[in-house]
Design an enzyme around this catalytic site. Structure first.
Site, PDB file in Angstrom:
ATOM      1  N   SER A  25       0.405  -3.586   3.416  1.00  0.00           N
ATOM      2  CA  SER A  25       1.845  -3.860   3.496  1.00  0.00           C
ATOM      3  C   SER A  25       2.130  -5.190   4.177  1.00  0.00           C
ATOM      4  O   SER A  25       1.716  -5.409   5.320  1.00  0.00           O
ATOM      5  CB  SER A  25       2.558  -2.799   4.339  1.00  0.00           C
ATOM      6  OG  SER A  25       2.358  -1.544   3.804  1.00  0.00           O
ATOM      7  N   HIS A  39       4.853  -4.064  -1.725  1.00  0.00           N
ATOM      8  CA  HIS A  39       3.539  -4.036  -2.370  1.00  0.00           C
ATOM      9  C   HIS A  39       3.708  -4.593  -3.785  1.00  0.00           C
ATOM     10  O   HIS A  39       4.456  -4.038  -4.578  1.00  0.00           O
ATOM     11  CB  HIS A  39       2.985  -2.608  -2.447  1.00  0.00           C
ATOM     12  CG  HIS A  39       2.456  -2.104  -1.148  1.00  0.00           C
ATOM     13  ND1 HIS A  39       1.127  -1.843  -0.939  1.00  0.00           N
ATOM     14  CD2 HIS A  39       3.072  -1.829  -0.002  1.00  0.00           C
ATOM     15  CE1 HIS A  39       0.948  -1.424   0.293  1.00  0.00           C
ATOM     16  NE2 HIS A  39       2.124  -1.396   0.887  1.00  0.00           N
ATOM     17  N   HIS A  42      -0.662   4.828  -2.447  1.00  0.00           N
ATOM     18  CA  HIS A  42      -0.850   5.728  -1.309  1.00  0.00           C
ATOM     19  C   HIS A  42      -0.747   7.178  -1.760  1.00  0.00           C
ATOM     20  O   HIS A  42      -0.037   7.494  -2.712  1.00  0.00           O
ATOM     21  CB  HIS A  42       0.229   5.481  -0.247  1.00  0.00           C
ATOM     22  CG  HIS A  42       0.259   4.080   0.269  1.00  0.00           C
ATOM     23  ND1 HIS A  42       0.862   3.052  -0.423  1.00  0.00           N
ATOM     24  CD2 HIS A  42      -0.254   3.536   1.402  1.00  0.00           C
ATOM     25  CE1 HIS A  42       0.726   1.931   0.266  1.00  0.00           C
ATOM     26  NE2 HIS A  42       0.056   2.186   1.371  1.00  0.00           N
ATOM     27  N   TYR A  73       0.913   9.449  -0.316  1.00  0.00           N
ATOM     28  CA  TYR A  73       2.293   9.963  -0.167  1.00  0.00           C
ATOM     29  C   TYR A  73       3.182   9.633  -1.366  1.00  0.00           C
ATOM     30  O   TYR A  73       4.272  10.172  -1.492  1.00  0.00           O
ATOM     31  CB  TYR A  73       2.946   9.458   1.132  1.00  0.00           C
ATOM     32  CG  TYR A  73       3.104   7.962   1.240  1.00  0.00           C
ATOM     33  CD1 TYR A  73       4.035   7.265   0.469  1.00  0.00           C
ATOM     34  CD2 TYR A  73       2.320   7.234   2.126  1.00  0.00           C
ATOM     35  CE1 TYR A  73       4.172   5.892   0.564  1.00  0.00           C
ATOM     36  CE2 TYR A  73       2.447   5.860   2.237  1.00  0.00           C
ATOM     37  CZ  TYR A  73       3.373   5.201   1.446  1.00  0.00           C
ATOM     38  OH  TYR A  73       3.499   3.837   1.533  1.00  0.00           O
ATOM     39  N   GLU A  74       2.724   8.745  -2.231  1.00  0.00           N
ATOM     40  CA  GLU A  74       3.523   8.439  -3.422  1.00  0.00           C
ATOM     41  C   GLU A  74       3.413   9.559  -4.457  1.00  0.00           C
ATOM     42  O   GLU A  74       4.132   9.552  -5.454  1.00  0.00           O
ATOM     43  CB  GLU A  74       3.077   7.106  -4.024  1.00  0.00           C
ATOM     44  CG  GLU A  74       3.401   5.931  -3.122  1.00  0.00           C
ATOM     45  CD  GLU A  74       2.879   4.603  -3.652  1.00  0.00           C
ATOM     46  OE1 GLU A  74       3.453   4.091  -4.614  1.00  0.00           O
ATOM     47  OE2 GLU A  74       1.890   4.089  -3.101  1.00  0.00           O
ATOM     48  N   ALA A 100      -1.452  -2.302   7.579  1.00  0.00           N
ATOM     49  CA  ALA A 100      -0.573  -2.389   8.746  1.00  0.00           C
ATOM     50  C   ALA A 100      -0.610  -1.018   9.408  1.00  0.00           C
ATOM     51  O   ALA A 100      -0.668   0.007   8.715  1.00  0.00           O
ATOM     52  CB  ALA A 100       0.841  -2.738   8.312  1.00  0.00           C
ATOM     53  N   MET A 149      -1.355   5.096   6.955  1.00  0.00           N
ATOM     54  CA  MET A 149      -1.231   6.034   5.828  1.00  0.00           C
ATOM     55  C   MET A 149      -2.138   5.639   4.662  1.00  0.00           C
ATOM     56  O   MET A 149      -1.847   5.965   3.513  1.00  0.00           O
ATOM     57  CB  MET A 149       0.234   6.075   5.361  1.00  0.00           C
ATOM     58  CG  MET A 149       1.228   6.377   6.472  1.00  0.00           C
ATOM     59  SD  MET A 149       2.931   6.228   5.895  1.00  0.00           S
ATOM     60  CE  MET A 149       3.828   6.302   7.473  1.00  0.00           C
ATOM     61  N   SER A 150      -3.224   4.943   4.952  1.00  0.00           N
ATOM     62  CA  SER A 150      -4.108   4.478   3.866  1.00  0.00           C
ATOM     63  C   SER A 150      -5.527   4.317   4.402  1.00  0.00           C
ATOM     64  O   SER A 150      -5.872   4.854   5.454  1.00  0.00           O
ATOM     65  CB  SER A 150      -3.607   3.121   3.353  1.00  0.00           C
ATOM     66  OG  SER A 150      -3.762   2.129   4.356  1.00  0.00           O
ATOM     67  N   ASN A 190       3.407  -2.289  14.883  1.00  0.00           N
ATOM     68  CA  ASN A 190       4.352  -1.720  15.861  1.00  0.00           C
ATOM     69  C   ASN A 190       3.572  -0.830  16.806  1.00  0.00           C
ATOM     70  O   ASN A 190       2.447  -0.416  16.496  1.00  0.00           O
ATOM     71  CB  ASN A 190       5.414  -0.880  15.124  1.00  0.00           C
ATOM     72  CG  ASN A 190       4.772   0.184  14.236  1.00  0.00           C
ATOM     73  OD1 ASN A 190       4.383  -0.095  13.095  1.00  0.00           O
ATOM     74  ND2 ASN A 190       4.620   1.386  14.769  1.00  0.00           N
ATOM     75  N   HIS A 210      10.464   0.984   8.111  1.00  0.00           N
ATOM     76  CA  HIS A 210       9.567   0.241   7.222  1.00  0.00           C
ATOM     77  C   HIS A 210       9.869  -1.255   7.317  1.00  0.00           C
ATOM     78  O   HIS A 210       8.958  -2.088   7.289  1.00  0.00           O
ATOM     79  CB  HIS A 210       9.738   0.750   5.789  1.00  0.00           C
ATOM     80  CG  HIS A 210       8.822   0.087   4.797  1.00  0.00           C
ATOM     81  ND1 HIS A 210       7.449   0.109   4.913  1.00  0.00           N
ATOM     82  CD2 HIS A 210       9.081  -0.624   3.668  1.00  0.00           C
ATOM     83  CE1 HIS A 210       6.906  -0.556   3.904  1.00  0.00           C
ATOM     84  NE2 HIS A 210       7.879  -1.026   3.139  1.00  0.00           N
TER      85      HIS A 210
HETATM   86  N1  HPA Z   1       2.543   5.024  11.710  1.00  0.00           N
HETATM   87  C1  HPA Z   1       1.951   5.194  10.521  1.00  0.00           C
HETATM   88  N2  HPA Z   1       1.755   4.199   9.664  1.00  0.00           N
HETATM   89  C2  HPA Z   1       2.140   2.970  10.025  1.00  0.00           C
HETATM   90  C3  HPA Z   1       2.773   2.718  11.255  1.00  0.00           C
HETATM   91  C4  HPA Z   1       2.973   3.810  12.141  1.00  0.00           C
HETATM   92  O1  HPA Z   1       3.525   3.665  13.252  1.00  0.00           O
HETATM   93  N3  HPA Z   1       3.036   1.384  11.308  1.00  0.00           N
HETATM   94  C5  HPA Z   1       2.580   0.852  10.147  1.00  0.00           C
HETATM   95  N4  HPA Z   1       2.033   1.814   9.372  1.00  0.00           N
END
Ligand code: HPA
Length: 279
Positions: free
Chosen positions: A31, A62, A84, A86-87, A114, A212-213, A236, A248
């Protein structure tokens, strides 16, 4: 459809566009990190939508294409955007692109993403060399019939992230003066960000960054005999470590901000990997 048949169909569809190009390194850009593609001497680009049966990313930020070319003399297949779990895709679809790049000839998989920082010493904008992973919160991509032509039924996972690649990445970071943290990446399914209690759980389990990947792709690549390395951009601090709610947009913005340094690090690392001999 049988995942192997799907893989072979995709391979047939894309190899017609490749004119014999064989990557050494397969690079997945996460991302907001797609700008690295600017550093490639491009031979060909192929949109995922042009490949019959290939899963399409639905996530904003993406791009959804392969870039084939050269980074400092190293032939690369670069994914600008990934799909992903989750998609809504089956795990076998999520890892199909990695298997496809293996079939194209890639021996090394370089994963990026990320993530949210869990380790208290991390700050937004840090880069973390992924030294190990926790993948048990998402379905294992190897569940189902084993495809012996890819790998064995019970693959060893004692060194998912290759020691030699990690050493090369450390050297690259230090010679470029790019600070590099290290740690364990945990993959959760998403798409919601975590609760504070879930982040406390992840910390207890030994995770330094959450996303998440990546972990599922690393498993599929190991299964298929690739050497794997990965760098996470801590976009973050994870939930509960700051007062502000996560979005996001914030993740994308942080990845964008980190992009120039990230580009420098990944480009340098790929160049050094391209020059290295692997037995
Ligand atoms: N959690 C999960 N996935 C992420 C995060 C997060 O804080 N930041 C970027 N991808």
């Amino acid at each position: 459809m049988n995942p192997m048949k799907k893989l072979n169909d995709c391979y047939e569809s894309i190899s017609a566009k490749l004119n014999g190009f064989a990557p050494k390194v397969a690079l997945v850009l996460g991302s907001g990190l797609g700008a690295l593609a600017d550093e490639i001497a491009v031979e060909t680009t192929v949109n995922y939508s042009e490949i019959e049966g290939f899963p399409q990313s639905t996530v904003q930020g993406h791009k959804g294409r392969f870039v084939f070319g050269d980074i400092g003399g190293c032939p690369v297949a670069v994914m600008q955007g990934r799909v992903h779990y989750y998609e809504g895709y089956a795990m076998s679809d999520v890892v199909l692109p990695v298997r496809l790049m293996r079939k194209m000839g890639a021996e090394i998989l370089f994963l990026t993403n990320a993530s949210g920082g869990i380790n208290a010493s991390f700050a937004a904008g840090d880069f973390m060399l992924i030294t190990d992973q926790i993948a048990n919160f998402a379905p294992n991509p190897l569940i189902g019939a084993n495809f012996d032509e890819l790998g064995v039924r019970f693959p060893d996972m004692s060194e998912i992230y290759d020691g030699k690649l990690n050493a090369l990445i450390r050297e690259t970071a230090s010679s470029l003066g790019v600070p590099l943290k290290e740690g364990v990446y945990i993959q959760l399914t998403g798409p919601c960000f975590e609760s504070p209690a879930e982040i406390r759980m992840c910390r207890v389990l030994g995770a330094d960054a959450v996303g998440m990947s990546t972990a599922c792709e690393a498993i599929a690549a190991n299964h298929a005999g690739m050497r794997v390395c990965g760098i996470s951009c801590v976009a973050n601090l994870a939930c509960g470590l700051t007062d502000s709610p996560l979005t996001h947009a914030e993740v994308m913005e942080a990845a964008d901000k980190a992009a120039p340094l990230f580009k420098k690090l990944i480009k340098g690392a790929v160049e050094n990997i391209g020059k290295a001999e692997f037995n």
